[in-house]
Design an enzyme around this catalytic site. Structure first.
Site, PDB file in Angstrom:
ATOM      1  N   ILE A 106     -31.160   5.868  16.003  1.00 25.91           N
ATOM      2  CA  ILE A 106     -30.112   4.933  16.397  1.00 25.91           C
ATOM      3  C   ILE A 106     -28.765   5.398  15.817  1.00 25.91           C
ATOM      4  O   ILE A 106     -28.057   4.668  15.157  1.00 25.91           O
ATOM      5  CB  ILE A 106     -30.456   3.477  16.013  1.00 25.91           C
ATOM      6  N   HIS A 107     -28.476   6.663  16.066  1.00 22.50           N
ATOM      7  CA  HIS A 107     -27.216   7.263  15.641  1.00 22.50           C
ATOM      8  C   HIS A 107     -27.041   8.605  16.354  1.00 22.50           C
ATOM      9  O   HIS A 107     -27.937   9.066  17.049  1.00 22.50           O
ATOM     10  CB  HIS A 107     -27.174   7.454  14.121  1.00 22.50           C
ATOM     11  N   ALA A 108     -25.889   9.201  16.151  1.00 23.69           N
ATOM     12  CA  ALA A 108     -25.600  10.565  16.601  1.00 23.69           C
ATOM     13  C   ALA A 108     -24.999  11.313  15.421  1.00 23.69           C
ATOM     14  O   ALA A 108     -24.599  10.699  14.429  1.00 23.69           O
ATOM     15  CB  ALA A 108     -24.627  10.555  17.782  1.00 23.69           C
TER      16      ALA A 108
END
Length: 135
Positions: free
Chosen positions: A41-43
């Site tokens: 749930i990130h980049a």
């Protein structure tokens, strides 16, 4: 990554630089994650990763800056998933999954984009259908 099979089991290996498209700076792994829990749930702004599910199953949903989504099932240690920078990730863990991460960088909190709105702002800058002004 093709396993070396024998009667006593399988040997899986990664040989740098042919198996991984970057120099390895960090290894990390996730285990004892509750079944159905979501991680990632990130980049990352610059970090590249390769992920290998050592046991169990992990479902991956990736989204690039063009807004294209891709899904993958990591269910064998003979599979690896390459994640370039600026790709939004979401992983759903199956029972008893162990996920190994291989990275080209040491941990740096500033490299993370954890806010979905911030990632969407980057997407809007490059999407041809966006109203953003291009340089």
């Amino acid at each position: 990554m093709k396993p070396n099979k024998s009667q006593s089991g399988q040997l899986h290996f990664i040989e740098e630089p042919t198996s991984i498209p970057f120099s390895i700076k960090r290894l990390f792994w996730l285990d004892q994650i509750t079944e159905g829990a979501k991680r990632g749930i990130h980049a990352h702004r610059e970090e590249q990763q390769a992920l290998v599910c050592l046991s169990g199953r992990v479902s991956a949903i990736l989204e690039n800056l063009k807004g294209e989504q891709f899904s993958f099932e990591l269910d064998s240690p003979s599979k690896a998933l390459f994640i370039p920078p600026m790709v939004w990730t979401e992983f759903t863990f199956g029972p008893d999954a162990v996920l190994l991460g291989i990275s080209d960088r040491q941990f740096c909190e500033q490299d993370y984009i954890r806010d979905r709105t911030e990632f969407e702002a980057f997407q809007n800058k490059i999407r041809p259908d966006s109203e953003a002004i291009y340089d």
